[in-house]
Write an enzyme that holds these catalytic residues in place. Structure first.
Site, PDB file in Angstrom:
ATOM      1  N   VAL B  14      33.930  51.002  52.013  1.00 54.96           N
ATOM      2  CA  VAL B  14      34.106  51.120  50.565  1.00 54.96           C
ATOM      3  C   VAL B  14      33.276  50.067  49.835  1.00 54.96           C
ATOM      4  O   VAL B  14      32.656  50.358  48.810  1.00 54.96           O
ATOM      5  CB  VAL B  14      35.600  50.997  50.192  1.00 54.96           C
ATOM      6  CG1 VAL B  14      35.783  50.964  48.674  1.00 54.96           C
ATOM      7  CG2 VAL B  14      36.398  52.160  50.786  1.00 54.96           C
ATOM      8  N   ARG B  39      34.165  36.770  59.971  1.00 50.60           N
ATOM      9  CA  ARG B  39      33.453  37.736  60.804  1.00 50.60           C
ATOM     10  C   ARG B  39      32.174  38.258  60.126  1.00 50.60           C
ATOM     11  O   ARG B  39      31.167  38.516  60.779  1.00 50.60           O
ATOM     12  CB  ARG B  39      34.391  38.914  61.127  1.00 50.60           C
ATOM     13  CG  ARG B  39      33.970  39.806  62.274  1.00 50.60           C
ATOM     14  CD  ARG B  39      35.152  40.694  62.710  1.00 50.60           C
ATOM     15  NE  ARG B  39      35.798  41.344  61.570  1.00 50.60           N
ATOM     16  CZ  ARG B  39      35.486  42.546  61.114  1.00 50.60           C
ATOM     17  NH1 ARG B  39      34.518  43.243  61.680  1.00 50.60           N
ATOM     18  NH2 ARG B  39      36.132  43.075  60.084  1.00 50.60           N
ATOM     19  N   CYS B 128      43.645  56.578  48.079  1.00 52.47           N
ATOM     20  CA  CYS B 128      42.659  57.646  47.885  1.00 52.47           C
ATOM     21  C   CYS B 128      43.289  59.031  47.714  1.00 52.47           C
ATOM     22  O   CYS B 128      42.892  59.799  46.849  1.00 52.47           O
ATOM     23  CB  CYS B 128      41.672  57.676  49.049  1.00 52.47           C
ATOM     24  SG  CYS B 128      42.449  57.540  50.676  1.00 52.47           S
ATOM     25  N   HIS B 241      38.300  63.921  51.143  1.00 52.38           N
ATOM     26  CA  HIS B 241      39.681  64.355  51.367  1.00 52.38           C
ATOM     27  C   HIS B 241      39.894  65.673  50.620  1.00 52.38           C
ATOM     28  O   HIS B 241      39.423  65.837  49.491  1.00 52.38           O
ATOM     29  CB  HIS B 241      40.673  63.340  50.806  1.00 52.38           C
ATOM     30  CG  HIS B 241      40.808  62.087  51.615  1.00 52.38           C
ATOM     31  ND1 HIS B 241      40.157  61.876  52.803  1.00 52.38           N
ATOM     32  CD2 HIS B 241      41.572  60.981  51.396  1.00 52.38           C
ATOM     33  CE1 HIS B 241      40.503  60.685  53.279  1.00 52.38           C
ATOM     34  NE2 HIS B 241      41.344  60.123  52.447  1.00 52.38           N
ATOM     35  N   ASN B 314      36.561  60.461  49.274  1.00 54.79           N
ATOM     36  CA  ASN B 314      37.619  59.452  49.361  1.00 54.79           C
ATOM     37  C   ASN B 314      37.083  58.030  49.238  1.00 54.79           C
ATOM     38  O   ASN B 314      37.813  57.112  48.893  1.00 54.79           O
ATOM     39  CB  ASN B 314      38.383  59.599  50.672  1.00 54.79           C
ATOM     40  CG  ASN B 314      37.467  59.658  51.882  1.00 54.79           C
ATOM     41  OD1 ASN B 314      36.628  60.570  51.976  1.00 54.79           O
ATOM     42  ND2 ASN B 314      37.597  58.725  52.797  1.00 54.79           N
TER      43      ASN B 314
END
Lengths: 338, 338
Positions: B14, B39, B128, B241, B314
């Site tokens: 996203v 990370r 979403c 979706h 989504n």
């Protein structure tokens, strides 16, 4: 015992499983004839330890045949079924052509076996998406009378036959390889996609597949007051139709009662443990004959509603298995008469 | 104008689109900081013609930041959001952690933009599957008041992030090649399969994903009397979706009225011609910002019901686009104050 049994469409996706089911379920029969259109006639099909040559389906091919199990497109059934009936055969038909004919019983053996007594030569097996839903709904209907069903389907590509199954694989490989994914059997590429249309427009924005779920459900339960609102969707799954079902009943049912009704119902296997990640999935249903039910819970939006998830192999209980079960009923009747 | 804007989680599925949307929608901003956990810190990300190094997200990283757009897991949001708010930043958060907090507005700009006035530092963007449904329902609600929604979802694997998208491809290749399909991100192999569980068990047999659709819908509409019965299912689709929705309204709506309401609604594109085979599909929605609606028809099972099919990317309207739209509202407020 069925003296002479004919299987029409034995080389198709469902026909192959019909032959398999005749063997596995030990359908009592004498001679077995395999019939097909000119395109498939002459093919040799293995049946147990026999090799059977597929014969051309013409009117005289039905001479001496007692029972026919047929998996063909609607227009083929419209043509051959009268040939068979005129010659005294009883036709168990999986096409959609005869299902809503008032003279034709529409049978799911677990649900309305007795309707078979009124046949006039043709007995229809319901549409795959209807069959698994009605098998699952039957115990709830018997206990609490169904008033309303809202169903959204997730239908496998094999519902469109061997070509549909092949197109899913072909289209998926094409999509992964970056070439254009194929779309011949389906309206659009099915790889990693959903197509919210199965069949053609039939009634006020509903497709033919959707209206089958409305009309066939009422006919099988013999209750025209049952309302069904269906949405039928093709999904990129090879085998196994899934359905998200919400049912409203006249009498209230607790979740525990609904689970017990499912668990004890003929042809239903309950797999229902969300915390333990146990629920039916299409890959697990492939090659099995039962209708699998899970995710049973109270409807959050109506007092007498139960929501559940239902999966079944569309080629088996949705088609071949149900037809062979109908032939078993006929074999029993023939045995009791003889 | 947002003087200093921070994007948290910019390297995720996203977050990448958040950056893309900031550029495309020309979100007025000065300095842009990218923040991530250890990370991902140190990675260099391209933003237009700039190369921006991702900084480590620690409390002091929010010094001088005016607005944060964050796409992180719930537990990350629980930790960093207070750091940002203490330093005077406003956090637009896409995680599920703050959504149901009574002090946190839950915003879809097309539906309830004015709720933003009551924020106390954190503004949440909905789940979403809720967002696209509520965008589609809003015009019907405004015209006829929604009483009940029955929804079955067909959710893409990218809902589980980049790992989910990758696992679909990996698992599908494995299935085609005959090797065992992978299942790490999802509970079971998703290749050519459906998984009727998204999230963990939350409430009487419903999953956390399903209960989000119940609670968030009520909060966004500000109407706790709306009943929602959801079934959430993961499907082998990468992006987009889809939802099969049945809505019952207090006042009756004709199909023509519903179509006109959809056609004129902000953020909705109507694609509805079944005879012409025109309806929304996930492959067509990918990369687009609208919510696509089709298959609009009268419910066959209730007097005041409308059934329809709804598809949206989504990652965009379901996540990144909605969050950037919320930031646009903040930028406007800042401009009017300044």
């Amino acid at each position: 015992m069925i003296d002479t049994l004919a299987v029409v469409g034995a080389t198709g996706a469902v026909g192959r499983i019909v032959l398999d089911q005749i063997l596995q379920r030990k359908l009592p029969h004498g001679r077995l004839k395999l019939l097909a259109s000119a395109r498939s006639a002459g093919q040799v099909v293995t049946f147990g330890d026999q090799q059977i040559t597929v014969e051309l389906m013409e009117p005289s091919a039905f001479d001496g045949v007692d029972v026919v199990i047929a998996s063909t497109p609607d227009e083929v059934s419209a043509e051959f079924a009268p040939w068979a009936v005129e010659r005294g055969a009883i036709v168990v038909d999986e096409s959609g052509y005869w299902r809503m004919d008032p003279k034709v019983p529409l049978i799911i053996p677990e649900v309305n076996a007795s309707a078979i007594d009124n046949h006039q030569g043709i007995i229809a097996s319901p549409n795959c998406s209807t069959t698994q839903m009605v098998v699952a709904l039957a115990p709830l209907h018997n206990a609490a009378r169904i008033k309303r069903v809202v169903v959204s389907t997730y239908q496998a590509t094999s519902g469109a036959g061997l070509a549909g199954e092949a197109e899913l694989m072909h289209s998926t490989r094409g999509s992964l390889d970056g070439s254009a994914p194929a779309a011949k059997t389906f309206q659009y590429p099915i790889a990693f996609n959903l197509i919210p249309q199965i069949g053609s427009e039939k009634h006020e924005g509903y497709t033919s597949e959707e209206m089958k779920m409305v009309y066939e459900t009422r006919k099988i339960f013999g209750d025209d007051s049952i309302d069904v609102c269906p949405t039928c969707v093709r999904v990129p799954v090879a085998i196994g139709h899934s359905e998200s079902i919400l049912v409203e009943t006249e009498k209230p049912l607790t979740v525990e009662q609904a689970r017990e009704l499912f668990a004890n119902a003929d042809g239903v296997t309950l797999i229902d443990d969300l915390a333990g990640r146990q629920y039916p999935m299409p890959v697990d249903s492939a090659g099995k004959d039962d209708v699998f039910v899970g995710r049973v819970r109270k409807d959050l939006s109506s007092p007498n509603g139960i929501a559940f998830w239902c999966v079944s192999d569309n080629l088996r209980k949705g088609a071949a298995t149900n037809a062979v079960q109908i032939a078993e009923l006929l074999a029993k009747k023939m045995a009791s008469v003889a």
